[in-house]
Design a protein around this motif. Structure first.
Motif, mmCIF file in Angstrom:
data_model
loop_
_atom_site.group_PDB
_atom_site.id
_atom_site.type_symbol
_atom_site.label_atom_id
_atom_site.label_comp_id
_atom_site.label_asym_id
_atom_site.label_seq_id
_atom_site.Cartn_x
_atom_site.Cartn_y
_atom_site.Cartn_z
ATOM 1 N N LYS A 135 0.813 -1.216 0.000
ATOM 2 C CA LYS A 135 0.000 0.000 0.000
ATOM 3 C C LYS A 135 0.848 1.269 0.000
ATOM 4 O O LYS A 135 0.400 2.325 -0.428
ATOM 5 C CB LYS A 135 -0.940 0.001 1.210
ATOM 6 N N THR A 136 2.079 1.156 0.499
ATOM 7 C CA THR A 136 2.967 2.330 0.510
ATOM 8 C C THR A 136 3.494 2.637 -0.886
ATOM 9 O O THR A 136 3.961 3.748 -1.142
ATOM 10 C CB THR A 136 4.160 2.088 1.449
ATOM 11 N N LYS A 137 3.441 1.639 -1.781
ATOM 12 C CA LYS A 137 3.904 1.786 -3.171
ATOM 13 C C LYS A 137 5.368 2.204 -3.253
ATOM 14 O O LYS A 137 5.810 2.777 -4.250
ATOM 15 C CB LYS A 137 3.026 2.795 -3.926
ATOM 16 N N ALA A 138 6.128 1.905 -2.184
ATOM 17 C CA ALA A 138 7.552 2.242 -2.183
ATOM 18 C C ALA A 138 8.376 1.150 -2.858
ATOM 19 O O ALA A 138 9.521 1.363 -3.232
ATOM 20 C CB ALA A 138 8.041 2.441 -0.746
ATOM 21 N N LEU A 139 7.748 -0.021 -3.049
ATOM 22 C CA LEU A 139 8.475 -1.170 -3.557
ATOM 23 C C LEU A 139 7.539 -2.099 -4.300
ATOM 24 O O LEU A 139 6.412 -2.336 -3.863
ATOM 25 C CB LEU A 139 9.108 -1.918 -2.369
ATOM 26 N N GLN A 140 7.992 -2.601 -5.449
ATOM 27 C CA GLN A 140 7.208 -3.595 -6.177
ATOM 28 C C GLN A 140 7.529 -4.974 -5.587
ATOM 29 O O GLN A 140 8.694 -5.398 -5.588
ATOM 30 C CB GLN A 140 7.538 -3.568 -7.666
ATOM 31 N N ILE A 141 6.511 -5.646 -5.096
ATOM 32 C CA ILE A 141 6.718 -6.909 -4.374
ATOM 33 C C ILE A 141 6.064 -8.064 -5.118
ATOM 34 O O ILE A 141 4.890 -8.008 -5.477
ATOM 35 C CB ILE A 141 6.142 -6.818 -2.942
ATOM 36 N N ASN A 142 6.858 -9.112 -5.342
ATOM 37 C CA ASN A 142 6.337 -10.338 -5.953
ATOM 38 C C ASN A 142 6.492 -11.470 -4.934
ATOM 39 O O ASN A 142 7.597 -11.767 -4.481
ATOM 40 C CB ASN A 142 7.115 -10.665 -7.234
ATOM 41 N N TYR A 143 5.370 -12.091 -4.561
ATOM 42 C CA TYR A 143 5.388 -13.115 -3.512
ATOM 43 C C TYR A 143 4.813 -14.427 -4.025
ATOM 44 O O TYR A 143 3.737 -14.463 -4.622
ATOM 45 C CB TYR A 143 4.568 -12.619 -2.314
ATOM 46 N N THR A 144 5.547 -15.515 -3.780
ATOM 47 C CA THR A 144 5.062 -16.851 -4.133
ATOM 48 C C THR A 144 5.286 -17.782 -2.943
ATOM 49 O O THR A 144 6.254 -17.640 -2.197
ATOM 50 C CB THR A 144 5.801 -17.420 -5.361
ATOM 51 N N CYS A 145 4.382 -18.746 -2.807
ATOM 52 C CA CYS A 145 4.497 -19.703 -1.698
ATOM 53 C C CYS A 145 3.894 -21.038 -2.112
ATOM 54 O O CYS A 145 2.730 -21.086 -2.523
ATOM 55 C CB CYS A 145 3.799 -19.163 -0.455
ATOM 56 N N ASN A 146 4.687 -22.097 -2.035
ATOM 57 C CA ASN A 146 4.175 -23.426 -2.381
ATOM 58 C C ASN A 146 3.704 -24.130 -1.108
ATOM 59 O O ASN A 146 4.231 -25.160 -0.697
ATOM 60 C CB ASN A 146 5.236 -24.262 -3.109
ATOM 61 N N ASN A 147 2.679 -23.566 -0.503
ATOM 62 C CA ASN A 147 2.172 -24.101 0.764
ATOM 63 C C ASN A 147 1.307 -25.333 0.509
ATOM 64 O O ASN A 147 0.117 -25.370 0.818
ATOM 65 C CB ASN A 147 1.376 -23.023 1.507
ATOM 66 N N ILE A 148 1.950 -26.353 -0.090
ATOM 67 C CA ILE A 148 1.226 -27.580 -0.432
ATOM 68 C C ILE A 148 0.952 -28.398 0.827
ATOM 69 O O ILE A 148 -0.138 -28.908 1.035
ATOM 70 C CB ILE A 148 2.039 -28.417 -1.451
ATOM 71 N N GLU A 149 1.984 -28.501 1.662
ATOM 72 C CA GLU A 149 1.852 -29.256 2.904
ATOM 73 C C GLU A 149 1.761 -28.301 4.082
ATOM 74 O O GLU A 149 2.459 -27.302 4.130
ATOM 75 C CB GLU A 149 3.053 -30.199 3.085
ATOM 76 N N LYS A 150 0.895 -28.604 4.996
ATOM 77 C CA LYS A 150 0.728 -27.776 6.190
ATOM 78 C C LYS A 150 1.878 -28.029 7.145
ATOM 79 O O LYS A 150 2.091 -29.156 7.588
ATOM 80 C CB LYS A 150 -0.603 -28.107 6.873
ATOM 81 N N LYS A 151 2.647 -26.996 7.439
ATOM 82 C CA LYS A 151 3.772 -27.135 8.365
ATOM 83 C C LYS A 151 3.391 -26.546 9.718
ATOM 84 O O LYS A 151 2.826 -25.459 9.795
ATOM 85 C CB LYS A 151 5.019 -26.417 7.829
ATOM 86 N N VAL A 152 3.718 -27.284 10.757
ATOM 87 C CA VAL A 152 3.452 -26.811 12.115
ATOM 88 C C VAL A 152 4.734 -26.193 12.664
ATOM 89 O O VAL A 152 5.750 -26.871 12.816
ATOM 90 C CB VAL A 152 2.986 -27.962 13.030
ATOM 91 N N PHE A 153 4.694 -24.889 12.929
ATOM 92 C CA PHE A 153 5.848 -24.186 13.478
ATOM 93 C C PHE A 153 5.732 -24.109 14.992
ATOM 94 O O PHE A 153 4.636 -23.948 15.538
ATOM 95 C CB PHE A 153 5.923 -22.758 12.924
ATOM 96 N N SER A 154 6.868 -24.210 15.670
ATOM 97 C CA SER A 154 6.865 -23.976 17.111
ATOM 98 C C SER A 154 6.680 -22.473 17.340
ATOM 99 O O SER A 154 6.852 -21.664 16.416
ATOM 100 C CB SER A 154 8.184 -24.442 17.730
ATOM 101 N N SER A 155 6.333 -22.100 18.569
ATOM 102 C CA SER A 155 6.122 -20.679 18.864
ATOM 103 C C SER A 155 7.404 -19.887 18.630
ATOM 104 O O SER A 155 7.371 -18.759 18.121
ATOM 105 C CB SER A 155 5.646 -20.502 20.304
#
Length: 257
Positions: A144-164
């Motif tokens: 929203k700040t339009k200060a940077l062009q951001i390209n984001y990709t994520c292959n969240n095929i498998e659900k990963k459980v992260f510790s806190s």
């Protein structure tokens, strides 16, 4: 006579064999005790390091939580009060309404930004949400700040459980990466790629000015601190950069055999 000599030799041989066997057993027991003692010391060292790491993370998070609270309670409330005064001024002096409108909008935008920053600093909000969704939300705020062009990709095929601890540290490293790009890199574009399987990997690449890894600038030291922070949760941070060629940061979960 020869029989007595032969018998004596056999007895001596047996005695020597028993002594050697006894010494071998003593050496084996000693080695076993040394290994056990070394393993115990090593485990205590690991346990102490875990406690220390947890204390470091908790201390850092408490500081950020305090800042978040101050932003919400102090700066946020003051901006709300300023906006309230502007709205009353527009009602009291209608001819100033048009002039005051851009100011009122700017104050509202600043208030929303501070609220977003306050939320991003508060780990309680992070721990109650999915890490990847929180990262996506932060990127949407940055877009929203339009200060940077951001390209984001994520292959969240498998659900990963992260510790806190993983959730907190990975997110803080991500924030520090983006903050460095916005502050120092002079980049116009950044690619962010996250992989979940077979292990977690986050790659952040910008087209900024890059830097010399051998320098002792504050920027370089800041990146080194991220390396140390990653090690707190058993992750590895690889830094690839050359002057004029941008920077790539790769945060990877260490694989165990």
């Amino acid at each position: 006579m020869n029989f007595e000599i032969a018998f004596g030799i056999i007895v001596v041989f047996l005695l020597v064999s028993l002594i050697i066997l006894f010494c071998g057993l003593l050496i084996k027991l000693y080695i076993h005790k040394v290994k056990k003692y070394t393993s115990l010391i090593y485990q205590k060292d690991i346990d102490f390091q875990k406690i220390l790491n947890t204390t470091i993370i908790e201390t850092q998070e408490q500081v950020l939580k305090n800042i978040s609270q101050d932003l919400h309670d102090d700066a946020g409330q003051q901006l709300t009060f300023i906006n309230f005064q502007l709205e009353h001024l527009k009602l009291d002096v209608p001819e100033l309404a048009t002039t005051l409108l851009p100011i009122s909008e700017s104050v509202s935008q600043l208030s929303n930004s501070i609220r977003g920053i306050s939320h991003s600093l508060n780990n309680q909000l992070l721990l109650h949400h999915d890490l990847l969704l929180t990262i996506e939300s932060e990127l949407e705020r940055m877009k929203k700040t339009k200060a940077l062009q951001i390209n984001y990709t994520c292959n969240n095929i498998e659900k990963k459980v992260f510790s806190s601890q993983e959730q907190i540290v990975v997110y803080r490293i991500f924030q520090e990466m983006m903050n460095n790009i916005l502050k120092h890199a002079k980049a116009t574009h950044v690619d962010i790629a996250i992989e979940i399987a077979p292990f977690f990997k986050m790659t952040v690449t910008d087209d900024g000015k890059g830097f010399d890894r051998n320098s002792n600038s504050k920027n370089t030291l800041g990146l080194i601190s991220m390396v140390d922070r990653a090690s707190l949760i058993g992750y590895n941070l690889e830094i690839i950069s050359n002057i004029g060629e941008g920077t790539t940061l790769i945060l990877t979960e260490k694989r165990t055999a």
